[in-house]
Write a protein that holds these residues in place. Structure first.
Motif, PDB file in Angstrom:
ATOM      1  N   VAL A 208       0.904  -1.517   0.021  1.00  0.00           N
ATOM      2  CA  VAL A 208       0.105   0.192  -0.102  1.00  0.00           C
ATOM      3  C   VAL A 208       1.173   1.408   0.199  1.00  0.00           C
ATOM      4  CG1 VAL A 208      -1.175   1.127   1.398  1.00  0.00           C
ATOM      5  CG2 VAL A 208      -1.686  -1.617   1.521  1.00  0.00           C
ATOM      6  N   VAL A 209       0.358   1.953  -0.883  1.00  0.00           N
ATOM      7  CA  VAL A 209       1.346   3.630  -0.903  1.00  0.00           C
ATOM      8  C   VAL A 209       0.176   4.311  -0.848  1.00  0.00           C
ATOM      9  CG1 VAL A 209       2.840   5.206  -2.487  1.00  0.00           C
ATOM     10  CG2 VAL A 209       2.897   2.342  -2.697  1.00  0.00           C
ATOM     11  N   HIS A 210       0.681   5.194   0.021  1.00  0.00           N
ATOM     12  CA  HIS A 210      -0.090   6.807   0.267  1.00  0.00           C
ATOM     13  C   HIS A 210       0.749   8.326   0.534  1.00  0.00           C
ATOM     14  CE1 HIS A 210      -5.183   6.707   0.819  1.00  0.00           C
ATOM     15  NE2 HIS A 210      -4.686   8.297   0.905  1.00  0.00           N
ATOM     16  N   ASP A 211       0.062   8.868   0.580  1.00  0.00           N
ATOM     17  CA  ASP A 211       0.847  10.078   0.527  1.00  0.00           C
ATOM     18  C   ASP A 211       0.270  10.830   1.660  1.00  0.00           C
ATOM     19  OD1 ASP A 211       2.772  13.080  -0.721  1.00  0.00           O
ATOM     20  OD2 ASP A 211       1.695  13.363   0.212  1.00  0.00           O
ATOM     21  N   ARG A 212       0.859  11.482   2.610  1.00  0.00           N
ATOM     22  CA  ARG A 212       0.335  12.358   4.046  1.00  0.00           C
ATOM     23  C   ARG A 212      -0.415  13.834   3.215  1.00  0.00           C
ATOM     24  NH1 ARG A 212       1.672  11.010   9.162  1.00  0.00           N
ATOM     25  NH2 ARG A 212       4.073   9.033   9.144  1.00  0.00           N
ATOM     26  N   ASP A 213      -0.322  14.403   2.496  1.00  0.00           N
ATOM     27  CA  ASP A 213      -0.872  15.073   1.437  1.00  0.00           C
ATOM     28  C   ASP A 213      -1.726  14.953   0.180  1.00  0.00           C
ATOM     29  OD1 ASP A 213       0.787  16.334   3.451  1.00  0.00           O
ATOM     30  OD2 ASP A 213       2.460  17.192   2.042  1.00  0.00           O
ATOM     31  N   ASP A 214      -2.314  13.559   0.580  1.00  0.00           N
ATOM     32  CA  ASP A 214      -3.169  13.669  -0.101  1.00  0.00           C
ATOM     33  C   ASP A 214      -4.683  14.150   0.802  1.00  0.00           C
ATOM     34  OD1 ASP A 214      -5.166  12.173  -1.442  1.00  0.00           O
ATOM     35  OD2 ASP A 214      -4.317  10.569  -1.663  1.00  0.00           O
ATOM     36  N   ARG A 215      -5.386  14.967  -0.216  1.00  0.00           N
ATOM     37  CA  ARG A 215      -6.137  15.845  -0.253  1.00  0.00           C
ATOM     38  C   ARG A 215      -8.037  15.019  -0.314  1.00  0.00           C
ATOM     39  NH1 ARG A 215      -5.260  22.113  -1.115  1.00  0.00           N
ATOM     40  NH2 ARG A 215      -3.220  21.979   0.667  1.00  0.00           N
ATOM     41  N   GLU A 216      -7.577  14.256  -1.705  1.00  0.00           N
ATOM     42  CA  GLU A 216      -9.166  13.484  -1.715  1.00  0.00           C
ATOM     43  C   GLU A 216      -9.162  11.357  -1.049  1.00  0.00           C
ATOM     44  OE1 GLU A 216      -9.125  12.658  -6.446  1.00  0.00           O
ATOM     45  OE2 GLU A 216      -7.894  14.423  -6.828  1.00  0.00           O
ATOM     46  N   THR A 217      -8.614  11.612  -0.924  1.00  0.00           N
ATOM     47  CA  THR A 217      -8.789   9.797  -0.011  1.00  0.00           C
ATOM     48  C   THR A 217      -7.530   9.997   1.733  1.00  0.00           C
ATOM     49  OG1 THR A 217      -6.646   8.851  -0.958  1.00  0.00           O
ATOM     50  CG2 THR A 217      -9.124   8.482  -1.917  1.00  0.00           C
ATOM     51  N   PRO A 218      -8.245   9.868   2.409  1.00  0.00           N
ATOM     52  CA  PRO A 218      -7.692  10.287   3.665  1.00  0.00           C
ATOM     53  C   PRO A 218      -6.716   9.185   3.994  1.00  0.00           C
ATOM     54  CG  PRO A 218      -9.748   9.670   4.127  1.00  0.00           C
ATOM     55  CD  PRO A 218      -9.590   9.720   2.691  1.00  0.00           C
ATOM     56  N   TYR A 219      -5.166   9.534   4.298  1.00  0.00           N
ATOM     57  CA  TYR A 219      -4.359   8.806   4.350  1.00  0.00           C
ATOM     58  C   TYR A 219      -4.436   7.785   6.189  1.00  0.00           C
ATOM     59  CZ  TYR A 219       0.754   7.511   6.441  1.00  0.00           C
ATOM     60  OH  TYR A 219       1.161   6.327   6.794  1.00  0.00           O
ATOM     61  N   ARG A 220      -5.439   8.039   6.306  1.00  0.00           N
ATOM     62  CA  ARG A 220      -6.047   7.173   7.927  1.00  0.00           C
ATOM     63  C   ARG A 220      -6.507   6.136   6.630  1.00  0.00           C
ATOM     64  NH1 ARG A 220     -10.995   6.868   7.391  1.00  0.00           N
ATOM     65  NH2 ARG A 220     -12.382   8.789   7.012  1.00  0.00           N
ATOM     66  N   VAL A 221      -6.962   6.187   5.619  1.00  0.00           N
ATOM     67  CA  VAL A 221      -7.341   4.665   5.189  1.00  0.00           C
ATOM     68  C   VAL A 221      -6.197   3.358   4.914  1.00  0.00           C
ATOM     69  CG1 VAL A 221      -8.537   3.451   3.144  1.00  0.00           C
ATOM     70  CG2 VAL A 221      -9.464   5.631   4.111  1.00  0.00           C
ATOM     71  N   ALA A 222      -5.196   4.105   4.241  1.00  0.00           N
ATOM     72  CA  ALA A 222      -3.846   3.394   4.161  1.00  0.00           C
ATOM     73  C   ALA A 222      -3.176   2.808   5.497  1.00  0.00           C
ATOM     74  CB  ALA A 222      -3.079   4.504   3.322  1.00  0.00           C
ATOM     75  N   VAL A 223      -3.433   3.191   6.508  1.00  0.00           N
ATOM     76  CA  VAL A 223      -3.095   3.142   7.909  1.00  0.00           C
ATOM     77  C   VAL A 223      -3.942   1.978   8.087  1.00  0.00           C
ATOM     78  CG1 VAL A 223      -2.790   3.107  10.292  1.00  0.00           C
ATOM     79  CG2 VAL A 223      -2.187   5.139   8.832  1.00  0.00           C
ATOM     80  N   GLU A 224      -4.711   1.970   8.025  1.00  0.00           N
ATOM     81  CA  GLU A 224      -6.332   0.855   8.706  1.00  0.00           C
ATOM     82  C   GLU A 224      -6.131  -0.042   7.879  1.00  0.00           C
ATOM     83  OE1 GLU A 224     -11.483   0.102   8.998  1.00  0.00           O
ATOM     84  OE2 GLU A 224     -10.032   1.587   8.084  1.00  0.00           O
TER      85      GLU A 224
END
Length: 282
Positions: A208-224
């Motif tokens: 899973v790759v996610h950017d902390r500054d993503d304004r469209e889908t929250p980073y917390r989704v990747a963490v979960e």
């Protein structure tokens, strides 16, 4: 008038964003095929290379060129790469609701039709809502060896809540809309959520790759997701947002290494997390 408001809200929900095509990272040499889909028309499917198959799935309002940065390194590593445009997106025919309209089920059907035409994939890569599409084919029985999810979208119940809040819809209208969406999809909204798939035993080793500054889908989704899917590794970037993360060397290197089984294996604890600065590696 909840029913009347619901009809308008449903139309807005199914309307694609009025934006031009975003980045195109595709190399030359792809072969474009037209693949029929169940609701009529065809979708554009582009292929490169030979070998084990990796399929790239774009998100809502996107197109296959957005994932083009993955093509050359995967082909160089001995893979066949396939990228598909969903109905109403890119070079595909309009969906059954007409031009600039779409549904998640059409995305799923386009991926299923692609896999039926070209055979099973050893790897699947999704971006944004394309991650939900990947999750749906996993739930339906697809068995890729590895999966990579970039900027996975949040659960559809959350999306519906955000959408109804944005439109300031009342409770009865929101209920009407939810029922209409479930009728179109043929399943409850919760049936599209990614995180619960981890407990169902249908998820292969995943990056899973996610950017902390993503304004469209929250980073917390990747963490979960990384916490609830077994054999999952989370790579975190900074400063790339929702779309630039796709072309970042940080993302491309991590995804390619994962799919061709180079570097650290995915079989690490769910809490494992790699931090990378997108700003320094753009």
């Amino acid at each position: 008038a909840p029913a009347a408001a619901d009809r308008r809200a449903l139309d807005l929900w199914c309307t694609l964003p009025a934006v031009p095509r975003r980045q195109d990272g595709r190399p030359a040499g792809g072969v474009v095929h037209r693949v029929p889909v169940p609701r009529g028309g065809t979708v554009a499917v582009e292929t490169w290379g030979e070998g084990p198959t990796v399929v790239l799935v774009h998100g809502w309002g996107g197109w296959r060129g957005q994932l083009g940065a993955f093509v050359a390194p995967l082909v160089d590593a001995g893979h066949r790469v396939i990228a598909v445009d969903a109905p109403g997106h890119g070079d595909s025919d309009p969906g059954y609701l007409g031009p600039r309209r779409g549904t998640v089920m059409e995305f799923v059907e386009a991926l299923e039709a692609t896999l039926e035409r070209f055979g099973p994939a050893t790897g699947l890569v999704g971006h944004s809502m394309g991650c939900t599409v990947v999750g749906q084919v996993l739930a339906a029985g697809a068995t890729p060896e590895r999966v990579a999810l970039v900027a996975p979208n949040h659960g559809f119940e959350d999306v519906v809540a955000m959408f109804t809040g944005l439109l300031r819809l009342g409770g009865r209208t929101a209920d009407h809309l939810r029922a209409s969406l479930e009728e179109v999809a043929g399943r409850p909204m919760a049936g599209f959520d990614l995180a619960p798939l981890g407990e169902r035993g249908v998820t292969p080793p995943t990056l899973v790759v996610h950017d902390r500054d993503d304004r469209e889908t929250p980073y917390r989704v990747a963490v979960e997701l990384a916490a609830r899917w077994p054999d999952t590794r989370l790579v975190t970037t900074q400063g790339l947002g929702h779309h630039r993360v796709l072309a970042s060397p940080v993302t491309v290197d991590a995804v390619v290494a994962h799919l061709v089984e180079r570097g650290p294996g995915p079989g690490v604890t769910p809490a494992a997390n790699t931090e990378a600065s997108g700003e320094t590696r753009r």
